[in-house]
Each structure stands twice: as structure tokens, then as C-alpha cells.
Write an enzyme that holds these catalytic residues in place. Sequence first.
Site, PDB file in Angstrom:
ATOM      1  N   TRP A   1       0.834  -1.206   0.000  1.00  0.00           N
ATOM      2  CA  TRP A   1       0.000   0.000   0.000  1.00  0.00           C
ATOM      3  C   TRP A   1       0.864   1.249   0.000  1.00  0.00           C
ATOM      4  O   TRP A   1       0.687   2.160  -0.828  1.00  0.00           O
ATOM      5  CB  TRP A   1      -0.920   0.019   1.231  1.00  0.00           C
ATOM      6  CG  TRP A   1      -1.847   1.215   1.222  1.00  0.00           C
ATOM      7  CD1 TRP A   1      -3.125   1.240   0.763  1.00  0.00           C
ATOM      8  CD2 TRP A   1      -1.536   2.556   1.653  1.00  0.00           C
ATOM      9  NE1 TRP A   1      -3.645   2.520   0.886  1.00  0.00           N
ATOM     10  CE2 TRP A   1      -2.689   3.342   1.423  1.00  0.00           C
ATOM     11  CE3 TRP A   1      -0.413   3.161   2.195  1.00  0.00           C
ATOM     12  CZ2 TRP A   1      -2.745   4.697   1.740  1.00  0.00           C
ATOM     13  CZ3 TRP A   1      -0.460   4.527   2.504  1.00  0.00           C
ATOM     14  CH2 TRP A   1      -1.619   5.267   2.275  1.00  0.00           C
TER      15      TRP A   1
ATOM     16  N   TYR B   1       1.362   4.132  -2.966  1.00  0.00           N
ATOM     17  CA  TYR B   1       1.071   5.540  -2.674  1.00  0.00           C
ATOM     18  C   TYR B   1       2.280   6.415  -3.009  1.00  0.00           C
ATOM     19  O   TYR B   1       2.141   7.491  -3.613  1.00  0.00           O
ATOM     20  CB  TYR B   1       0.691   5.678  -1.199  1.00  0.00           C
ATOM     21  CG  TYR B   1       0.363   7.085  -0.771  1.00  0.00           C
ATOM     22  CD1 TYR B   1      -0.879   7.649  -1.053  1.00  0.00           C
ATOM     23  CD2 TYR B   1       1.295   7.856  -0.082  1.00  0.00           C
ATOM     24  CE1 TYR B   1      -1.186   8.941  -0.649  1.00  0.00           C
ATOM     25  CE2 TYR B   1       0.991   9.149   0.329  1.00  0.00           C
ATOM     26  CZ  TYR B   1      -0.244   9.684   0.037  1.00  0.00           C
ATOM     27  OH  TYR B   1      -0.537  10.971   0.432  1.00  0.00           O
TER      28      TYR B   1
ATOM     29  N   ASP C   1      -6.578  -0.228  -0.267  1.00  0.00           N
ATOM     30  CA  ASP C   1      -6.920   0.954   0.531  1.00  0.00           C
ATOM     31  C   ASP C   1      -8.397   0.931   0.913  1.00  0.00           C
ATOM     32  O   ASP C   1      -9.276   0.753   0.064  1.00  0.00           O
ATOM     33  CB  ASP C   1      -6.610   2.222  -0.270  1.00  0.00           C
ATOM     34  CG  ASP C   1      -6.935   3.480   0.508  1.00  0.00           C
ATOM     35  OD1 ASP C   1      -6.114   3.867   1.352  1.00  0.00           O
ATOM     36  OD2 ASP C   1      -8.010   4.053   0.278  1.00  0.00           O
TER      37      ASP C   1
END
Length: 294
Positions: A233, A237, A253
Amino acid sequence: MAAGITLKLPYTPPYDWTALLEFLAGRAIPGVEAVQSGQYWRAFELEGVQGLVEVHPDPVADQLLATIHATKIPPVGVIVARLRRLFDLDTEIIRIDQHLSTDPLMASRVRARPGLRVPGAWDLFELTVRAILGQQISVAAATTLSGRLVAALGESLTEDMARLSNGTGISRIFPTPAAVMAADLRSIGLTRAREKALQTLAVAMQEDRLAFSAHPLDSIIKNLCELPGIGPWTAHYIAMRGYRDPDAFPHSDLGLLRALETESGRPSPAEMLMLAEAWRPWRAYAAMRLWAQP
């Protein structure tokens, strides 16, 4: 330079300035960044020059206006490049919106918010630190931790620069990798694991193993996930914002999953990945639309 110079940063419309500014406002690092009265402010130090930059849209032209104050002549070309990356000014937004509009899950969102951009980053180290601090806690809590880090380790602005900060509360430069490497970060409320993650990141930056540059997405994710404290994750990002990879997509997410929730429930991460195939190679822009909501 203390009086300031103003640069014009053109873009291709449409451009959703409000959405981008709202995103940055919620994540502004206390002491370093601020959003007020429709303007974005931040402190910087580049090539030994301290300064402030303030950015707002031009009301009569398709461009942003960036006013730079500095202790002496700054590297203007570097600043322009960083601002264009931060505000996503070079993307083919019409092409992206047209592509996403072909999917029923995205069509109404594109009509509601044309020109939605992916906020970039001024500095890769700063963004990655902020992303690590933000894991498994709220945006507000991560902002508080970021402010503590800056207060403890950030270099103070000169008096002249601080006076020009216009009541924004900006007073420091974001800490350097060298400062983070040598600090006791548990004193600001970090766990030992989080301290190790930030210090290992700082070493990687010092050794030039992470830098703004184009790489295949899989390579970016692999390299980031080799660092302690960074999982898929966080890596996606960072790839979205730091490396500006348009297809990065943090599919697990919770905010993305909730955005597509129906009466039958929300999709699983695996189902989200399948849905996102229709959005490639612009999944990062689809993610921003799901986070923003129509």
C-alpha cells in the site's frame, strides 16, 4: 529575492484546483507547509538557499502563479520542475478523463469533477517519511507526528524568511536524511520499528538509492518494499505521488473499497484489482476520483 519573483506555470485545462488544494491541506506538514485563502505555501532549502514559495491559480489564464522569496538567487529551474511535479501540471488530463469515462464506474465521477489531478511531491524523502508516519493511523495523527519531527529536527528559517511567511506558521525546513539518521525518534512518540523504518529510509536516500526518476512500476514497488516498514500500500502511494507513476494503485486501501460499496457490500482487494483493469494505464487518476467522491 526577499521581495519575491513571480513565475507563470501554465497547464492544459480542465484543472480542479479546489480538489488538489483540499488534498494538500489535509496533509500539510506543520511548520513546513500551509494552505490558506486558496493558496499553497511551503519552505524550502535548495543548493544552500533558503526560501518560501506561494502558489495560487491565475484568475484570468490557465496557469498557476508561484511567488518565490529567498535569501539569495535560488535555482529557479529546479523549483519550477518541483512545482510542476507537485501540482501535476504536465499530464494529458483530457486523454485521461476520456479514457476513464468509458467505464460506467468512473463516467459520472469524471463528469462531476473534470480535471482532477494526482498531487505530486516536492521532495521524495519528505513524502516517503510522511507516508510511513501515516500508516495505520488517521491523517490528523500523521500530521501531528510530522509536526513533531519537524520541530525536533528541522532547520529554522532565517528571521527574514520567517517574517515573510504571512502568518502561515511556517518556520522550518523539513529535516534532511542526515538529521533523521542520527536522531532518537522515539522521543517524539515513534515506536522502535517506525524509527528503524525512517532511519533505514534516510540511509537509502543518503546513498542515492531512491531518487525522482522514471522506472517501471514493478521495479519501483520492489525497491520500496525492500525497505523495512514499507509494504505494497505504502509503496503504491509513494509511486503515485513521488514517482508520478500514473498506473500506481493501492488496491487494498479502505477508502477505495468503501467508495465502491453497494447494498451487496464492498469489493475485496482482489475484486478491486479486477475492476481497475479497465482504468489502466491511469489507475492512479481513478484512485483520486474514488478518494474524492463525486
